[in-house]
Motif scaffolding. Structure first.
Motif, mmCIF file in Angstrom:
data_model
loop_
_atom_site.group_PDB
_atom_site.id
_atom_site.type_symbol
_atom_site.label_atom_id
_atom_site.label_comp_id
_atom_site.label_asym_id
_atom_site.label_seq_id
_atom_site.Cartn_x
_atom_site.Cartn_y
_atom_site.Cartn_z
ATOM 1 N N GLU A 11 13.276 2.328 -10.595
ATOM 2 C CA GLU A 11 13.588 2.486 -9.680
ATOM 3 C C GLU A 11 11.984 2.764 -8.937
ATOM 4 O O GLU A 11 12.448 3.424 -7.678
ATOM 5 C CB GLU A 11 14.630 3.092 -9.633
ATOM 6 C CG GLU A 11 15.649 4.308 -10.734
ATOM 7 C CD GLU A 11 15.564 4.633 -11.671
ATOM 8 O OE1 GLU A 11 16.265 5.459 -11.980
ATOM 9 O OE2 GLU A 11 14.801 3.832 -12.448
ATOM 10 N N SER A 12 11.732 2.114 -9.142
ATOM 11 C CA SER A 12 10.512 2.526 -8.375
ATOM 12 C C SER A 12 10.109 1.758 -7.420
ATOM 13 O O SER A 12 10.606 0.545 -6.734
ATOM 14 C CB SER A 12 8.592 2.498 -9.497
ATOM 15 O OG SER A 12 8.560 0.938 -9.107
ATOM 16 N N ARG A 13 8.886 1.858 -6.281
ATOM 17 C CA ARG A 13 8.743 0.692 -5.864
ATOM 18 C C ARG A 13 8.036 -0.123 -5.145
ATOM 19 O O ARG A 13 8.237 -0.828 -4.751
ATOM 20 C CB ARG A 13 8.003 1.874 -4.092
ATOM 21 C CG ARG A 13 6.425 2.407 -4.483
ATOM 22 C CD ARG A 13 6.223 3.429 -3.464
ATOM 23 N NE ARG A 13 4.803 3.681 -3.972
ATOM 24 C CZ ARG A 13 3.544 3.689 -3.139
ATOM 25 N NH1 ARG A 13 3.438 2.567 -2.616
ATOM 26 N NH2 ARG A 13 1.895 3.738 -4.115
ATOM 27 N N HIS A 14 7.244 -0.019 -6.913
ATOM 28 C CA HIS A 14 6.263 -1.127 -6.992
ATOM 29 C C HIS A 14 7.314 -2.132 -7.462
ATOM 30 O O HIS A 14 7.398 -3.357 -7.505
ATOM 31 C CB HIS A 14 5.941 -1.134 -8.318
ATOM 32 C CG HIS A 14 5.205 0.633 -8.019
ATOM 33 N ND1 HIS A 14 3.399 0.479 -7.438
ATOM 34 C CD2 HIS A 14 5.579 1.544 -8.451
ATOM 35 C CE1 HIS A 14 3.323 2.027 -7.081
ATOM 36 N NE2 HIS A 14 4.083 2.274 -7.870
ATOM 37 N N SER A 15 8.847 -1.729 -7.770
ATOM 38 C CA SER A 15 9.777 -3.142 -8.175
ATOM 39 C C SER A 15 10.648 -3.317 -7.059
ATOM 40 O O SER A 15 11.028 -4.199 -7.023
ATOM 41 C CB SER A 15 11.095 -1.824 -9.343
ATOM 42 O OG SER A 15 10.871 -2.356 -10.502
ATOM 43 N N GLU A 16 10.602 -2.593 -5.821
ATOM 44 C CA GLU A 16 10.898 -2.730 -4.788
ATOM 45 C C GLU A 16 9.638 -4.213 -4.096
ATOM 46 O O GLU A 16 10.887 -5.255 -3.847
ATOM 47 C CB GLU A 16 11.235 -1.899 -3.921
ATOM 48 C CG GLU A 16 11.856 -0.602 -3.649
ATOM 49 C CD GLU A 16 13.692 -1.233 -3.669
ATOM 50 O OE1 GLU A 16 13.271 -2.283 -2.735
ATOM 51 O OE2 GLU A 16 14.314 -0.538 -4.219
ATOM 52 N N GLU A 17 9.005 -3.562 -4.329
ATOM 53 C CA GLU A 17 7.570 -5.005 -3.979
ATOM 54 C C GLU A 17 7.995 -6.687 -4.762
ATOM 55 O O GLU A 17 8.394 -7.003 -4.251
ATOM 56 C CB GLU A 17 6.516 -4.739 -3.949
ATOM 57 C CG GLU A 17 5.628 -3.733 -3.032
ATOM 58 C CD GLU A 17 5.852 -4.313 -1.977
ATOM 59 O OE1 GLU A 17 5.531 -5.458 -1.136
ATOM 60 O OE2 GLU A 17 6.121 -3.931 -0.839
ATOM 61 N N ALA A 141 2.452 -2.398 -5.312
ATOM 62 C CA ALA A 141 3.085 -1.671 -3.819
ATOM 63 C C ALA A 141 1.875 -1.362 -3.514
ATOM 64 O O ALA A 141 0.515 -1.468 -4.039
ATOM 65 C CB ALA A 141 4.084 -0.332 -4.142
ATOM 66 N N ASN A 144 -1.239 1.664 -4.055
ATOM 67 C CA ASN A 144 -0.648 2.062 -5.439
ATOM 68 C C ASN A 144 -1.472 3.361 -5.338
ATOM 69 O O ASN A 144 -2.209 4.388 -4.742
ATOM 70 C CB ASN A 144 -1.301 1.486 -6.175
ATOM 71 C CG ASN A 144 -0.916 0.030 -6.822
ATOM 72 O OD1 ASN A 144 -0.297 -0.145 -6.294
ATOM 73 N ND2 ASN A 144 -1.913 -0.992 -7.431
#
Length: 145
Positions: A11-17, A141, A144
């Motif tokens: 669910e992280s914003r890193h996964s969004e990227e 992301a 960081n």
């Protein structure tokens, strides 16, 4: 070049990227995408009968349902972009599950927290373990933590 891409996510914003990069890459290359969400099963065994139980955590079934909802969002993004996305929600250790499923794919795309130094050395990272065992594109992301 790459025909089957595995996007490993949480669910992280890193996964969004990673999702953005993975779907765009799949669109450009005409590749199919499998999006993988791993639910880590946590088993609590108190060291003594006198210790209090841990705070209440979601059940395994609840975590799997949450994973399915998260994966559904990626399927919708894929549809918008014209990319076929196959969902996969599994239970296990994230690095091990990703490495196992990577065997059926040409490339793994995933996010990273960008830890370095002693923190990375002490706790390791899922991304680091995957990179050692599978062809992977690790996306950090912007800004960081």
């Amino acid at each position: 070049m790459y025909k089957k891409i595995l996007i490993a996510m949480d669910e992280s914003r890193h996964s969004e990227e990673a999702i953005k990069h993975g779907l765009m890459l799949a669109k450009v290359l005409g590749a199919s995408v499998t999006v993988l969400y791993v639910v880590e099963e946590i088993i609590y065994v108190p060291p003594s009968p006198y210790m209090s139980p841990p705070p209440i955590t979601p059940s395994l079934a609840q975590s799997q349902e949450e994973g399915k909802k998260i994966v559904e969002k990626v399927i919708e993004k894929g549809k918008e972009m014209g990319v076929k996305v196959t969902p996969m929600v599994t239970v296990g250790h994230p690095a091990s599950e990703i490495i196992e499923h990577a065997k059926n794919h040409d490339l793994v795309v995933m996010g990273t927290l960008g830890r370095s130094g002693i923190v990375s050395l002490l706790i390791g990272s899922v991304a680091e373990k995957v990179v050692r065992h599978a062809p992977a594109l690790v996306v950090g992301a912007k800004g960081n933590e």
